[in-house]
Design a protein around this motif. Structure first.
Motif, PDB file in Angstrom:
ATOM      1  N   SER A 136       1.121  -5.538  -5.313  1.00  9.46           N
ATOM      2  CA  SER A 136       0.731  -4.700  -4.173  1.00  9.46           C
ATOM      3  C   SER A 136       1.030  -3.234  -4.442  1.00  9.46           C
ATOM      4  O   SER A 136       0.257  -2.349  -4.062  1.00  9.46           O
ATOM      5  CB  SER A 136       1.456  -5.169  -2.908  1.00  9.46           C
ATOM      6  N   SER A 137       2.148  -2.966  -5.099  1.00 12.38           N
ATOM      7  CA  SER A 137       2.502  -1.587  -5.423  1.00 12.38           C
ATOM      8  C   SER A 137       1.459  -0.965  -6.355  1.00 12.38           C
ATOM      9  O   SER A 137       1.028   0.183  -6.164  1.00 12.38           O
ATOM     10  CB  SER A 137       3.878  -1.546  -6.073  1.00 12.38           C
ATOM     11  N   SER A 182      -6.942   1.154   5.343  1.00  8.80           N
ATOM     12  CA  SER A 182      -6.579  -0.212   5.726  1.00  8.80           C
ATOM     13  C   SER A 182      -6.073  -0.988   4.520  1.00  8.80           C
ATOM     14  O   SER A 182      -5.096  -1.743   4.612  1.00  8.80           O
ATOM     15  CB  SER A 182      -7.792  -0.927   6.333  1.00  8.80           C
ATOM     16  N   TYR A 183      -6.748  -0.819   3.404  1.00 11.69           N
ATOM     17  CA  TYR A 183      -6.346  -1.497   2.165  1.00 11.69           C
ATOM     18  C   TYR A 183      -4.934  -1.068   1.755  1.00 11.69           C
ATOM     19  O   TYR A 183      -4.095  -1.902   1.393  1.00 11.69           O
ATOM     20  CB  TYR A 183      -7.358  -1.161   1.085  1.00 11.69           C
ATOM     21  N   CYS A 184      -4.671   0.236   1.829  1.00  4.43           N
ATOM     22  CA  CYS A 184      -3.329   0.739   1.508  1.00  4.43           C
ATOM     23  C   CYS A 184      -2.299   0.208   2.498  1.00  4.43           C
ATOM     24  O   CYS A 184      -1.184  -0.174   2.115  1.00  4.43           O
ATOM     25  CB  CYS A 184      -3.323   2.266   1.520  1.00  4.43           C
ATOM     26  N   GLN A 208      -1.249   2.205  -5.285  1.00  3.49           N
ATOM     27  CA  GLN A 208      -1.365   3.470  -6.013  1.00  3.49           C
ATOM     28  C   GLN A 208      -2.794   3.720  -6.481  1.00  3.49           C
ATOM     29  O   GLN A 208      -3.295   4.848  -6.403  1.00  3.49           O
ATOM     30  CB  GLN A 208      -0.409   3.458  -7.203  1.00  3.49           C
ATOM     31  N   LYS A 209      -3.475   2.674  -6.927  1.00  6.53           N
ATOM     32  CA  LYS A 209      -4.864   2.828  -7.372  1.00  6.53           C
ATOM     33  C   LYS A 209      -5.771   3.213  -6.217  1.00  6.53           C
ATOM     34  O   LYS A 209      -6.643   4.091  -6.350  1.00  6.53           O
ATOM     35  CB  LYS A 209      -5.353   1.521  -8.000  1.00  6.53           C
ATOM     36  N   ALA A 210      -5.591   2.582  -5.053  1.00  8.82           N
ATOM     37  CA  ALA A 210      -6.420   2.886  -3.888  1.00  8.82           C
ATOM     38  C   ALA A 210      -6.214   4.326  -3.434  1.00  8.82           C
ATOM     39  O   ALA A 210      -7.172   5.020  -3.060  1.00  8.82           O
ATOM     40  CB  ALA A 210      -6.094   1.918  -2.749  1.00  8.82           C
ATOM     41  N   ARG A 211      -4.996   4.794  -3.468  1.00 10.15           N
ATOM     42  CA  ARG A 211      -4.730   6.173  -3.075  1.00 10.15           C
ATOM     43  C   ARG A 211      -5.390   7.159  -4.045  1.00 10.15           C
ATOM     44  O   ARG A 211      -5.885   8.214  -3.625  1.00 10.15           O
ATOM     45  CB  ARG A 211      -3.224   6.403  -3.008  1.00 10.15           C
ATOM     46  N   ARG A 212      -5.393   6.847  -5.323  1.00 13.94           N
ATOM     47  CA  ARG A 212      -6.064   7.717  -6.292  1.00 13.94           C
ATOM     48  C   ARG A 212      -7.571   7.758  -6.037  1.00 13.94           C
ATOM     49  O   ARG A 212      -8.199   8.824  -6.099  1.00 13.94           O
ATOM     50  CB  ARG A 212      -5.787   7.237  -7.717  1.00 13.94           C
ATOM     51  N   ASP A 213      -8.155   6.595  -5.736  1.00 11.20           N
ATOM     52  CA  ASP A 213      -9.594   6.540  -5.467  1.00 11.20           C
ATOM     53  C   ASP A 213      -9.953   7.393  -4.254  1.00 11.20           C
ATOM     54  O   ASP A 213     -10.961   8.118  -4.258  1.00 11.20           O
ATOM     55  CB  ASP A 213     -10.034   5.097  -5.239  1.00 11.20           C
ATOM     56  N   GLN A 268     -10.758  -6.545  -0.161  1.00  9.86           N
ATOM     57  CA  GLN A 268     -10.066  -5.975  -1.314  1.00  9.86           C
ATOM     58  C   GLN A 268     -11.005  -5.027  -2.072  1.00  9.86           C
ATOM     59  O   GLN A 268     -12.214  -5.173  -2.041  1.00  9.86           O
ATOM     60  CB  GLN A 268      -9.603  -7.093  -2.253  1.00  9.86           C
ATOM     61  N   ASN A 269     -10.417  -4.044  -2.717  1.00  9.95           N
ATOM     62  CA  ASN A 269     -11.151  -3.114  -3.573  1.00  9.95           C
ATOM     63  C   ASN A 269     -12.337  -2.482  -2.848  1.00  9.95           C
ATOM     64  O   ASN A 269     -13.512  -2.699  -3.213  1.00  9.95           O
ATOM     65  CB  ASN A 269     -11.640  -3.834  -4.838  1.00  9.95           C
ATOM     66  N   PRO A 270     -12.109  -1.682  -1.804  1.00  8.42           N
ATOM     67  CA  PRO A 270     -13.203  -1.034  -1.064  1.00  8.42           C
ATOM     68  C   PRO A 270     -14.029  -0.120  -1.975  1.00  8.42           C
ATOM     69  O   PRO A 270     -13.499   0.529  -2.871  1.00  8.42           O
ATOM     70  CB  PRO A 270     -12.469  -0.220  -0.001  1.00  8.42           C
TER      71      PRO A 270
END
Length: 295
Positions: free
Chosen positions: A28-29, A240-242, A33-38, A143-145
């Motif tokens: 999850s961590s 939401s994903y984050c 981090q990947k979602a926030r970068r996107d 997952q993965n928006p």
């Protein structure tokens, strides 16, 4: 008191569970981090769209009237309100899904006709279990928006609004308040609010008076609004994903702390039981030796 074998079995089971929760925490961590970068990489584009809409409204205040139509003539049962629910595909995230669903139930407790659109398996299963009809199934994972998914959602919702099948559209999702707190919130998608469509404070807003809109401001505005809403929904999907993974990290951390506490308590019980067993063996040996001497 439980025997040594039982205590060892419980400790082994807790240790295995702790390994799983720790692995889920790390996964999850990484995804968080990947979602926030996107999201950070796409924000400038959608901020520029918002600036452009504000410039058009400044040059032509009557542009995009159909997206600002609040339809005050429709009230009560004649008014239709749509709710887009953003939930997760699985649990083990604390009260993440529960809070979204409860907020949706609270907001939909009105005299108007309600329509529901759902992203995420858990929200879909809950509404189906309650017998609440779902008007549009966005049958893909939460997952993965992606931008394509946000664009697909936007197209469906904007068409319903322009065809006057829906008078108001809200999105219900979970946002991160801080590193340890998330909360379910509701935001209006349509109709747009003119006072909320404003320019960002950046260098891109300079010299906007020299811009020319072709073929006309109305056409340009109506063409850009779906992209603006797409960016808005994409940001919400990422948020939401984050929030889901942040809530799952907290849940797994709490589970790990509880496992460590239980292991400490079981370790004390194990040592006591082991000492008791050793003491009993010594007592039996001494007793046997004493009985032999008496004979």
């Amino acid at each position: 008191m439980a025997n040594l074998r039982e205590i060892q079995g419980r400790m082994k089971s807790i240790q295995d569970t702790a390994k799983i929760t720790n692995a889920m925490y790390m996964v999850s961590s990484s995804k968080l981090q990947k979602a926030r970068r996107d999201l950070k990489n796409t924000e400038p584009y959608f901020y520029l769209i918002q600036d452009s809409l504000a410039k058009i409204l400044d040059a032509s205040p009557n542009a995009g009237n159909k997206f600002f139509d609040k339809r005050p003539q429709r009230q009560g049962k004649g008014r239709t309100i749509g709710y887009l629910l953003i939930t997760a595909d699985k649990g083990l995230a604390g009260a993440y899904n529960y809070n979204v669903i409860k907020l949706a139930e609270k907001l939909s407790d009105n005299d108007c006709k309600n329509m529901f659109f759902v992203v995420g398996q858990l929200g879909r299963h809950y509404l189906e279990k309650k017998g609440i009809p779902i008007d549009i199934h966005f049958n893909y994972t939460a997952q993965n928006p992606t931008i394509n998914r946000a664009r697909h959602i936007t197209g469906k919702l904007v068409d319903l609004f322009l065809e006057q099948k829906v008078d108001e559209l809200y999105v219900i999702y979970t946002k991160i308040v801080n590193s340890i707190t998330v909360e379910a919130v509701s935001k209006k998608i349509l109709p747009l609010e003119q006072h909320k469509t404003h320019m960002q404070d950046n260098d891109l807003t300079d010299d906007y008076q020299e811009m020319i809109f072709l073929p006309d401001p109305e056409t340009v505005f109506n063409t850009m609004v779906p992209s603006y809403i797409t960016g808005f929904i994409y940001g919400i999907l990422i948020e939401s994903y984050c929030s889901e993974h942040n809530a799952r990290m907290l849940a797994m951390q709490t589970a790990g702390d509880s496992a460590a506490k239980m292991l400490r308590e079981l370790s004390v019980q194990y040592n006591r039981a082991r000492q008791a067993a050793i003491t009993q063996e010594i007592t039996e040996v001494v007793g046997g030796a004493a009985a032999s001497r008496e004979k």
